[in-house]
Write a protein that holds these residues in place. Structure first.
Motif, PDB file in Angstrom:
ATOM      1  N   ALA A   9       0.844  -1.194   0.000  1.00 50.89           N
ATOM      2  CA  ALA A   9       0.000   0.000   0.000  1.00 50.89           C
ATOM      3  C   ALA A   9       0.880   1.245   0.000  1.00 50.89           C
ATOM      4  CB  ALA A   9      -0.902   0.008   1.225  1.00 50.89           C
ATOM      5  N   GLU A  10       0.469   2.255  -0.748  1.00 48.76           N
ATOM      6  CA  GLU A  10       1.149   3.550  -0.705  1.00 48.76           C
ATOM      7  C   GLU A  10       0.557   4.351   0.454  1.00 48.76           C
ATOM      8  OE1 GLU A  10       3.672   3.899  -2.372  1.00 48.76           O
ATOM      9  OE2 GLU A  10       3.486   2.701  -4.196  1.00 48.76           O
ATOM     10  N   ILE A  11       1.431   5.019   1.205  1.00 48.90           N
ATOM     11  CA  ILE A  11       1.006   5.686   2.430  1.00 48.90           C
ATOM     12  C   ILE A  11       1.135   7.202   2.320  1.00 48.90           C
ATOM     13  CG2 ILE A  11       1.321   5.867   4.928  1.00 48.90           C
ATOM     14  CD1 ILE A  11       0.380   3.126   4.003  1.00 48.90           C
ATOM     15  N   VAL A  12       0.067   7.895   2.716  1.00 51.74           N
ATOM     16  CA  VAL A  12       0.079   9.341   2.923  1.00 51.74           C
ATOM     17  C   VAL A  12      -0.628   9.589   4.256  1.00 51.74           C
ATOM     18  CG1 VAL A  12       0.183  10.025   0.495  1.00 51.74           C
ATOM     19  CG2 VAL A  12      -2.035   9.549   1.540  1.00 51.74           C
ATOM     20  N   GLY A  13      -0.704  10.846   4.664  1.00 51.47           N
ATOM     21  CA  GLY A  13      -1.383  11.104   5.930  1.00 51.47           C
ATOM     22  C   GLY A  13      -1.339  12.561   6.314  1.00 51.47           C
ATOM     23  N   VAL A  14      -1.588  12.825   7.584  1.00 57.18           N
ATOM     24  CA  VAL A  14      -1.568  14.185   8.100  1.00 57.18           C
ATOM     25  C   VAL A  14      -0.864  14.199   9.448  1.00 57.18           C
ATOM     26  CG1 VAL A  14      -3.900  13.917   9.108  1.00 57.18           C
ATOM     27  CG2 VAL A  14      -2.965  16.218   8.698  1.00 57.18           C
ATOM     28  N   TYR A  15      -0.016  15.218   9.665  1.00 52.99           N
ATOM     29  CA  TYR A  15       0.676  15.440  10.932  1.00 52.99           C
ATOM     30  C   TYR A  15       0.058  16.655  11.618  1.00 52.99           C
ATOM     31  CZ  TYR A  15       4.712  12.594   9.306  1.00 52.99           C
ATOM     32  OH  TYR A  15       5.542  11.589   8.857  1.00 52.99           O
ATOM     33  N   GLY A  16      -0.207  16.541  12.905  1.00 47.98           N
ATOM     34  CA  GLY A  16      -0.691  17.687  13.658  1.00 47.98           C
ATOM     35  C   GLY A  16      -0.852  17.340  15.116  1.00 47.98           C
ATOM     36  N   THR A  17      -1.134  18.356  15.923  1.00 48.48           N
ATOM     37  CA  THR A  17      -1.477  18.146  17.330  1.00 48.48           C
ATOM     38  C   THR A  17      -2.258  19.363  17.828  1.00 48.48           C
ATOM     39  OG1 THR A  17      -0.659  17.647  19.552  1.00 48.48           O
ATOM     40  CG2 THR A  17       0.747  19.081  18.215  1.00 48.48           C
ATOM     41  N   ASN A  50       8.736  16.573  18.070  1.00 49.55           N
ATOM     42  CA  ASN A  50       9.004  15.401  17.232  1.00 49.55           C
ATOM     43  C   ASN A  50       8.804  15.664  15.747  1.00 49.55           C
ATOM     44  OD1 ASN A  50       9.752  13.529  19.237  1.00 49.55           O
ATOM     45  ND2 ASN A  50       7.615  13.144  19.762  1.00 49.55           N
ATOM     46  N   LEU A  51       8.583  16.917  15.378  1.00 52.37           N
ATOM     47  CA  LEU A  51       8.275  17.222  13.987  1.00 52.37           C
ATOM     48  C   LEU A  51       9.411  16.835  13.046  1.00 52.37           C
ATOM     49  CD1 LEU A  51       6.423  18.407  11.844  1.00 52.37           C
ATOM     50  CD2 LEU A  51       7.365  20.671  12.363  1.00 52.37           C
ATOM     51  N   LYS A  52      10.642  17.170  13.395  1.00 57.62           N
ATOM     52  CA  LYS A  52      11.775  16.832  12.522  1.00 57.62           C
ATOM     53  C   LYS A  52      11.861  15.327  12.291  1.00 57.62           C
ATOM     54  CE  LYS A  52      16.745  17.354  11.797  1.00 57.62           C
ATOM     55  NZ  LYS A  52      16.905  15.948  11.373  1.00 57.62           N
ATOM     56  N   ASN A  53      11.746  14.560  13.368  1.00 59.08           N
ATOM     57  CA  ASN A  53      11.809  13.099  13.235  1.00 59.08           C
ATOM     58  C   ASN A  53      10.670  12.570  12.367  1.00 59.08           C
ATOM     59  OD1 ASN A  53      14.073  12.933  14.876  1.00 59.08           O
ATOM     60  ND2 ASN A  53      12.899  12.550  16.746  1.00 59.08           N
ATOM     61  N   ALA A  54       9.499  13.164  12.532  1.00 58.31           N
ATOM     62  CA  ALA A  54       8.344  12.718  11.746  1.00 58.31           C
ATOM     63  C   ALA A  54       8.549  13.018  10.260  1.00 58.31           C
ATOM     64  CB  ALA A  54       7.072  13.389  12.256  1.00 58.31           C
ATOM     65  N   ILE A  58       9.171  10.340   6.656  1.00 57.32           N
ATOM     66  CA  ILE A  58       8.553  10.295   5.324  1.00 57.32           C
ATOM     67  C   ILE A  58       9.492   9.607   4.352  1.00 57.32           C
ATOM     68  CG2 ILE A  58       7.690  11.681   3.387  1.00 57.32           C
ATOM     69  CD1 ILE A  58       6.929  13.843   5.463  1.00 57.32           C
ATOM     70  N   ARG A  59      10.782   9.948   4.463  1.00 57.70           N
ATOM     71  CA  ARG A  59      11.780   9.299   3.609  1.00 57.70           C
ATOM     72  C   ARG A  59      12.003   7.844   4.037  1.00 57.70           C
ATOM     73  NH1 ARG A  59      14.598  14.178   4.409  1.00 57.70           N
ATOM     74  NH2 ARG A  59      14.891  15.445   2.532  1.00 57.70           N
ATOM     75  N   ALA A  60      12.201   7.651   5.339  1.00 51.15           N
ATOM     76  CA  ALA A  60      12.543   6.321   5.849  1.00 51.15           C
ATOM     77  C   ALA A  60      11.463   5.291   5.544  1.00 51.15           C
ATOM     78  CB  ALA A  60      12.797   6.398   7.359  1.00 51.15           C
ATOM     79  N   LEU A  61      10.202   5.698   5.644  1.00 56.15           N
ATOM     80  CA  LEU A  61       9.087   4.780   5.426  1.00 56.15           C
ATOM     81  C   LEU A  61       8.525   4.874   4.016  1.00 56.15           C
ATOM     82  CD1 LEU A  61       7.251   5.326   8.844  1.00 56.15           C
ATOM     83  CD2 LEU A  61       8.799   3.460   8.205  1.00 56.15           C
ATOM     84  N   ASN A  62       9.131   5.734   3.206  1.00 53.55           N
ATOM     85  CA  ASN A  62       8.729   5.909   1.807  1.00 53.55           C
ATOM     86  C   ASN A  62       7.258   6.313   1.655  1.00 53.55           C
ATOM     87  OD1 ASN A  62       9.448   6.031  -0.925  1.00 53.55           O
ATOM     88  ND2 ASN A  62       8.699   3.961  -1.308  1.00 53.55           N
ATOM     89  N   LYS A  99       9.224  13.127  -3.721  1.00 52.57           N
ATOM     90  CA  LYS A  99       9.532  12.796  -5.109  1.00 52.57           C
ATOM     91  C   LYS A  99      11.038  12.582  -5.284  1.00 52.57           C
ATOM     92  CE  LYS A  99       8.805  14.383  -9.866  1.00 52.57           C
ATOM     93  NZ  LYS A  99       8.253  15.455 -10.734  1.00 52.57           N
ATOM     94  N   ASN A 100      11.387  11.395  -5.742  1.00 50.12           N
ATOM     95  CA  ASN A 100      12.794  11.048  -5.992  1.00 50.12           C
ATOM     96  C   ASN A 100      13.682  11.333  -4.787  1.00 50.12           C
ATOM     97  OD1 ASN A 100      12.091  10.365  -8.679  1.00 50.12           O
ATOM     98  ND2 ASN A 100      12.369  12.489  -9.348  1.00 50.12           N
ATOM     99  N   GLY A 101      13.183  11.002  -3.612  1.00 51.39           N
ATOM    100  CA  GLY A 101      13.961  11.172  -2.395  1.00 51.39           C
ATOM    101  C   GLY A 101      13.972  12.574  -1.832  1.00 51.39           C
ATOM    102  N   LYS A 102      13.327  13.513  -2.503  1.00 53.63           N
ATOM    103  CA  LYS A 102      13.278  14.899  -2.051  1.00 53.63           C
ATOM    104  C   LYS A 102      11.908  15.227  -1.470  1.00 53.63           C
ATOM    105  CE  LYS A 102      17.420  15.875  -3.632  1.00 53.63           C
ATOM    106  NZ  LYS A 102      18.540  16.167  -2.699  1.00 53.63           N
ATOM    107  N   LEU A 103      11.913  16.043  -0.432  1.00 52.05           N
ATOM    108  CA  LEU A 103      10.666  16.473   0.197  1.00 52.05           C
ATOM    109  C   LEU A 103      10.378  17.911  -0.219  1.00 52.05           C
ATOM    110  CD1 LEU A 103      11.068  14.992   3.786  1.00 52.05           C
ATOM    111  CD2 LEU A 103      10.048  13.942   1.746  1.00 52.05           C
ATOM    112  N   ILE A 104       9.247  18.100  -0.871  1.00 45.82           N
ATOM    113  CA  ILE A 104       8.899  19.397  -1.449  1.00 45.82           C
ATOM    114  C   ILE A 104       7.674  19.957  -0.738  1.00 45.82           C
ATOM    115  CG2 ILE A 104       8.274  20.608  -3.573  1.00 45.82           C
ATOM    116  CD1 ILE A 104       9.514  17.977  -4.972  1.00 45.82           C
TER     117      ILE A 104
END
Length: 287
Positions: A9-17, A50-54, A58-62, A99-104
């Motif tokens: 499965a391809e994963i997307v989501g939302v970060y917030g608190t 924890n925002l930076k780690n989260a 995105i990269r680590a979990l693709n 995209k291609n390992g870059k976060l935009i």
């Protein structure tokens, strides 16, 4: 391996608190199902520390990308590889695409609001006098898009002077609209020439559904289009009070769907099923 036996499965989501009140995942999951694509949307509680780690995750979990909500729309920018030109002007991002390992970093908030204003509110911002309550991430995106769409004047009303003046300075620097700042006090009167009023703060967001912005509601004219960016609940106390003044009102569901459509198409490459996404939210909120 055939498509039928591909279990990834391809994963997307939302970060917030806080995040439990955020209904975005409902419309995305319905959209994925309607197109029969194996994607999942996760609603994830991410603290500020924890925002930076989260974002690194995105990269680590693709992950294919994430949405960002309160309070991450500005802070996340420093952890990304690139910011789109319009998001750079806005000074906030609400969507990340991988995209291609870059976060935009992208911003779809303002575009979503603008489409809702024109399509659902039946009004164009061109040559209008607009008042916006708030100066956070949503207000930055909305005021920028309104300015680029030809608003005559935008008045930013905010309790924190430095933050409000910073937004006004940015609008005057990057757009041709006249932007002015007004300090927000509890009995703030909406200027009589206001044609569009936008509530762009989190006041009234679930679970604080009985809260509403402290302004002078007697100053509202029935000719003013009154908008709230909050989708949960759609019929906020702010909008209820505006309706009592005879104003045409616009809730936050249209903006939420429209910005979601843009993100959906960025991530998946498929045309978003807009009507399915909107219907999913109307069912949840019974509107």
């Amino acid at each position: 391996m055939s498509k039928e036996l591909d279990f990834k499965a391809e994963i997307v989501g939302v970060y917030g608190t806080p995040i439990s009140d955020n209904p975005t995942g409902v419309m995305f999951e319905f959209a994925f199902k309607s197109l029969d694509i194996n994607w999942r949307y996760l609603t994830l509680e991410v603290s500020e520390q924890n925002l930076k780690n989260a974002i690194d995750a995105i990269r680590a979990l693709n992950f294919k990308g994430v949405n960002l909500t309160i309070p991450h729309k500005v802070a996340a920018m420093k952890y990304l590889d690139r910011i789109s030109p319009d998001a750079e002007v806005i000074g906030a991002v609400n969507t990340i695409r991988h995209k291609n390992g870059k976060l935009i970093g992208e911003n779809t908030d303002g575009k979503g609001f603008l489409k809702s204003l024109i399509d659902n509110g039946k009004v164009s911002p061109k040559n209008q006098n607009i008042v916006v309550l708030g100066a956070g991430g949503a207000a930055r995106a909305i005021t920028t898009e309104l300015a680029l769409a030809g608003a005559k004047q935008i008045t930013v009303v905010n309790r924190t002077v430095t933050r409000g003046e910073e937004l006004v300075d940015r609008l005057n620097k990057y757009t041709k609209t006249q932007a002015v700042f007004s300090h927000w006090h509890p009995n703030y009167a909406i200027p009589s020439d206001t044609t569009i009023l936008v509530q762009a703060t989190s006041i009234g967001l679930y679970p604080n559904i009985y809260e509403y912005p402290q302004i002078n509601y007697e100053s509202l004219k029935s000719s003013t289009v009154v908008c709230d960016v909050i989708p949960n609940p759609p019929n906020t106390k702010f909008l209820i009070k505006a309706k009592k003044r005879g104003c045409h009102t616009l809730d936050g569901l249209g903006m939420l769907v429209n910005q979601g459509v843009i993100a959906f198409e960025m991530w998946t490459g498929h045309e978003a099923p807009r009507s399915v996404m909107h219907e999913a939210l109307t069912k949840v909120f019974k509107v």
